[in-house]
Design a protein around this motif. Structure first.
Motif, PDB file in Angstrom:
ATOM      1  N   SER A  23     -34.484  49.087   2.307  1.00  0.00           N
ATOM      2  CA  SER A  23     -34.775  48.281   1.140  1.00  0.00           C
ATOM      3  C   SER A  23     -34.388  49.036  -0.127  1.00  0.00           C
ATOM      4  N   GLY A  24     -33.674  48.373  -1.033  1.00  0.00           N
ATOM      5  CA  GLY A  24     -33.216  49.049  -2.240  1.00  0.00           C
ATOM      6  C   GLY A  24     -33.247  48.092  -3.425  1.00  0.00           C
ATOM      7  N   PRO A  25     -32.648  48.497  -4.538  1.00  0.00           N
ATOM      8  CA  PRO A  25     -32.649  47.629  -5.708  1.00  0.00           C
ATOM      9  C   PRO A  25     -31.780  46.400  -5.474  1.00  0.00           C
ATOM     10  N   PRO A  26     -32.099  45.276  -6.149  1.00  0.00           N
ATOM     11  CA  PRO A  26     -31.261  44.080  -5.988  1.00  0.00           C
ATOM     12  C   PRO A  26     -29.877  44.306  -6.560  1.00  0.00           C
ATOM     13  N   LEU A  27     -28.907  43.568  -6.041  1.00  0.00           N
ATOM     14  CA  LEU A  27     -27.529  43.767  -6.474  1.00  0.00           C
ATOM     15  C   LEU A  27     -27.206  42.829  -7.628  1.00  0.00           C
ATOM     16  N   ALA A  28     -26.459  43.355  -8.591  1.00  0.00           N
ATOM     17  CA  ALA A  28     -26.161  42.580  -9.790  1.00  0.00           C
ATOM     18  C   ALA A  28     -25.309  41.359  -9.465  1.00  0.00           C
ATOM     19  N   HIS A  29     -24.352  41.529  -8.600  1.00  0.00           N
ATOM     20  CA  HIS A  29     -23.483  40.406  -8.253  1.00  0.00           C
ATOM     21  C   HIS A  29     -23.680  40.065  -6.785  1.00  0.00           C
ATOM     22  N   GLY A  30     -24.965  39.981  -6.401  1.00  0.00           N
ATOM     23  CA  GLY A  30     -25.323  39.805  -4.999  1.00  0.00           C
ATOM     24  C   GLY A  30     -24.626  38.647  -4.330  1.00  0.00           C
ATOM     25  N   ASN A  31     -24.477  37.520  -5.039  1.00  0.00           N
ATOM     26  CA  ASN A  31     -23.884  36.347  -4.408  1.00  0.00           C
ATOM     27  C   ASN A  31     -22.441  36.594  -4.002  1.00  0.00           C
ATOM     28  N   TRP A  32     -21.690  37.163  -4.948  1.00  0.00           N
ATOM     29  CA  TRP A  32     -20.280  37.394  -4.682  1.00  0.00           C
ATOM     30  C   TRP A  32     -20.091  38.441  -3.592  1.00  0.00           C
ATOM     31  N   LEU A  33     -20.818  39.559  -3.765  1.00  0.00           N
ATOM     32  CA  LEU A  33     -20.688  40.615  -2.762  1.00  0.00           C
ATOM     33  C   LEU A  33     -21.148  40.125  -1.403  1.00  0.00           C
ATOM     34  N   GLY A  34     -22.241  39.324  -1.417  1.00  0.00           N
ATOM     35  CA  GLY A  34     -22.775  38.795  -0.162  1.00  0.00           C
ATOM     36  C   GLY A  34     -21.757  37.907   0.531  1.00  0.00           C
ATOM     37  N   ALA A  35     -21.109  37.038  -0.263  1.00  0.00           N
ATOM     38  CA  ALA A  35     -20.105  36.149   0.326  1.00  0.00           C
ATOM     39  C   ALA A  35     -18.965  36.965   0.936  1.00  0.00           C
ATOM     40  N   ALA A  36     -18.526  38.000   0.201  1.00  0.00           N
ATOM     41  CA  ALA A  36     -17.440  38.840   0.716  1.00  0.00           C
ATOM     42  C   ALA A  36     -17.880  39.545   1.991  1.00  0.00           C
ATOM     43  N   PHE A  37     -19.120  40.072   1.977  1.00  0.00           N
ATOM     44  CA  PHE A  37     -19.633  40.773   3.160  1.00  0.00           C
ATOM     45  C   PHE A  37     -19.707  39.822   4.348  1.00  0.00           C
ATOM     46  N   PHE A  38     -20.169  38.579   4.083  1.00  0.00           N
ATOM     47  CA  PHE A  38     -20.291  37.596   5.148  1.00  0.00           C
ATOM     48  C   PHE A  38     -18.920  37.306   5.763  1.00  0.00           C
ATOM     49  N   ALA A  39     -17.940  37.093   4.894  1.00  0.00           N
ATOM     50  CA  ALA A  39     -16.594  36.796   5.387  1.00  0.00           C
ATOM     51  C   ALA A  39     -16.048  37.971   6.203  1.00  0.00           C
TER      52      ALA A  39
END
Lengths: 493, 111
Positions: free
Chosen positions: A362-378
């Motif tokens: 568990s760490g700090p929330p990501l500033a651009h979590g949505n974008w990074l998350g989408a990239a990570f998911f892909a």
């Protein structure tokens, strides 16, 4: 036109030398030089691919010495394809490095170019001792790059990496000595011809030499039991370096494939060590799956995914069946580009998590979590092999070509393990967050190269059919070793 | 002479491997150097052992093989550079981790 073949070695060599001369303070000049070289490599690789795709094998005799006596560079479809892959991988990796990572050590750019020179040379050479020299060139550069950025963890992983590879080089030399002692040649084509004619004790010595070669290539490819250096070295390397290293294991796989197709597809030494490679690759696959489940850091997880792709590929290629080689090459392209993208993505995540680094906690929330998350998911979908992205296409093609129960079970289970590992990593990194955002900056110059590599997956999927046919063509040419031998030795065989 | 050369190679490689397996970076460096020497002599002997013959065709009735000499020269140069690099790396490792253990720290310290 004939001189084009040596260009992929000369361009990075000249750029690397120029970079050594350039003044240290002028970082922009160094970046431009490095990038120019990487950009130039892509059209050169395309031209060479065009040349090779016509079906002929191009031979370049260095110093115009005739084939078995001098060193030759040989360009067939397989080497052209690997050159193109290297060029396509190198540009985004260097672009990412130019966003700031290159400032962390004085000689990043020249080492990067020498690394490219070594990789390209290893893909092109038609001489076994020359292969050793290019291996050394790429290794020496990689030692420097692996240590780029300093830090105790990096030095520790780097020390293991260097010592292991030096021991590997000693074994390589012993194998080369035995090959020269028994066959009297180091030219690959000439060796393939002469190895067939050996009998008695010479044949036994040659068997020893070839098994030693498999050990050395297995070390480079990170095959069980010689893969333990990889997770530490790759996970601790700076992101652009780790991305470039994604092709390094493939150099080992390429060397195995080349030697196997050339000298051990028929005759008395046919399939030498192939059973061994098959089982070791399956064990690699299983252990990489366990490693991916147990990884404590995202970098380690991605490194184990690299090992997993190695197991998948070597097991398939060890069968020596030309029908398998095509899908395997497609999977090789896919896994190289996507693993590189994952290493870059891992670095982006590390930057926005501050002290939590890439540890899976568990760490700090990501500033651009949505974008990074989408990239990570892909990236996760692609690398594990879920539909609709390229990993799925590659794995289906491989499974169709390899009708073997243990392979099916292990590949699917390893895919599942990778999926579980990546879901755990993703949910921890993106959802189990607390506290405030640490860093808001993401940096467009870092995101674009990462996305460019990631874009390879949908492109590979859309162009799957023609690409698989292309890879099939490469495999067909590779299966007929007489074309290669005739081109090099000029009909003497 | 074959026996003598074979024994020398055997002893060099055996000591090299033994030293490589030690836990201190200095012995590992020494081990890799000795291993390199053993391999170089081995490579050299692969062209056939001949006494008092030049490596020029035509200059003597039974010339020695010049190719292995070229190979060994290349191998020596590469091995020399790598040893130098490894020494620097080992020093760096000791500087950063305050220990010359290959894993960065001793077993007792870690537990």
């Amino acid at each position: 036109m004939t001189h084009w073949i040596i260009a992929p070695i000369l361009i990075p060599a000249l750029a690397g030398l120029l970079l050594l001369l350039e003044v240290r303070e002028r970082q922009q000049l160094r970046r431009v030089t490095g990038l120019l070289s990487c950009v130039a490599l892509i059209p050169v690789a395309l031209v060479l691919w065009q040349q090779a795709a016509q079906g002929d094998v191009g031979v370049y005799q260095l110093g115009n010495w005739q084939a078995p006596f001098g060193i030759v560079l040989v360009l067939d479809q397989l080497s052209a394809m690997m050159l193109l892959l290297t060029a396509v991988l190198a540009l985004p990796a260097l672009l990412y490095g130019c966003a700031g990572d290159d400032r962390r050590g004085p000689n990043f750019h020249s080492l990067f170019q020498f690394q490219l020179m070594g990789i390209n040379g290893a893909f092109l050479t038609g001489d076994l001792f020359n292969l050793f020299v290019f291996f050394e060139v790429l290794l020496i550069a990689s030692y420097g790059l692996a240590l780029h950025g300093r830090g105790p963890e990096r030095v520790k992983a780097g020390l293991h990496y260097v010592v292991l590879n030096l021991a590997g080089s000693a074994l390589f030399l012993i194998a080369l000595g035995l090959i020269y002692g028994t066959t009297g040649t180091l030219n690959m084509a000439d060796f393939a011809v002469k190895a067939q004619a050996l009998e008695g004790s010479d044949q036994i010595l040659l068997t020893v030499a070839v098994l030693l070669l498999w050990v050395v290539f297995g070390l480079k490819a990170a095959l069980f039991p010689l893969y333990f250096w990889l997770p530490a070295a790759y996970a601790n390397a700076t992101a652009p370096v780790a991305a470039l290293f994604a092709i390094m294991t493939k150099v080992g796989i390429y060397a195995i494939l080349r030697m196997q197709a050339l000298a051990f597809s028929d005759g008395p030494l046919a399939g030498l060590g192939a059973d061994l490679l098959w089982w070791l690759a399956l064990v690699t696959l299983a252990l990489a799956a366990i490693g991916a489940l147990a990884a404590q850091r995202l970098g380690g997880l991605v490194a184990y995914l690299v090992v997993m792709s190695v197991g998948t590929l070597v097991a398939a290629l060890s069968l020596g069946d030309p029908k398998v080689v095509g899908p395997a090459l497609y999977y090789l392209i896919h896994s190289t580009l996507i693993c590189a993208a994952l290493f870059l993505l891992c670095d982006l995540l590390r930057r926005s998590r501050g002290d939590s680094d890439d540890r899976l906690e568990s760490g700090p929330p990501l500033a651009h979590g949505n974008w990074l998350g989408a990239a990570f998911f892909a990236a996760a979908v692609a690398v594990v092999g879920l539909p609709p992205l390229s990993g799925f296409v590659g794995k289906v093609a491989l499974l169709q070509a390899v009708p073997s129960a243990p392979y099916w079970v292990l590949l699917l289970l390893a895919g599942l393990a990778g999926l579980v590992g990546l879901s755990r990593a993703g949910s921890t990194l993106f959802w189990r967050v607390h506290g405030d955002v640490v860093s808001k900056k993401l940096g467009r110059r870092r995101v674009i190269p990462m996305l460019a590599l990631l874009l390879a997956s949908p492109l590979l999927t859309v162009a799957a059919e023609p690409l698989l046919q292309l890879c099939g063509g490469v495999a067909e040419q590779l299966a007929d070793q007489t074309i290669y031998i005739r081109a090099v030795l000029g009909g003497a065989s | 002479m074959e026996l003598l050369v074979a024994l020398i190679i055997g002893v060099l490689v055996a000591t090299g491997v033994y030293l490589c397996l030690r836990a201190r970076t200095f012995s590992v460096v020494l081990g890799l150097t000795l291993l390199g020497y053993g391999v170089n002599v081995f490579l050299f002997s692969m062209g056939g052992l001949k006494i008092n013959q030049v490596a020029v065709v035509g200059a003597s009735a039974d010339p020695t093989d010049p190719l292995t000499q070229a190979l060994v020269l290349t191998a020596i140069v590469i091995g020399f550079a790598m040893t130098a690099f490894l020494v620097v790396l080992a020093l760096r490792s000791q500087g950063e981790q305050h220990s010359d253990h290959v894993d960065g720290q001793d077993g007792e310290q870690r537990s």
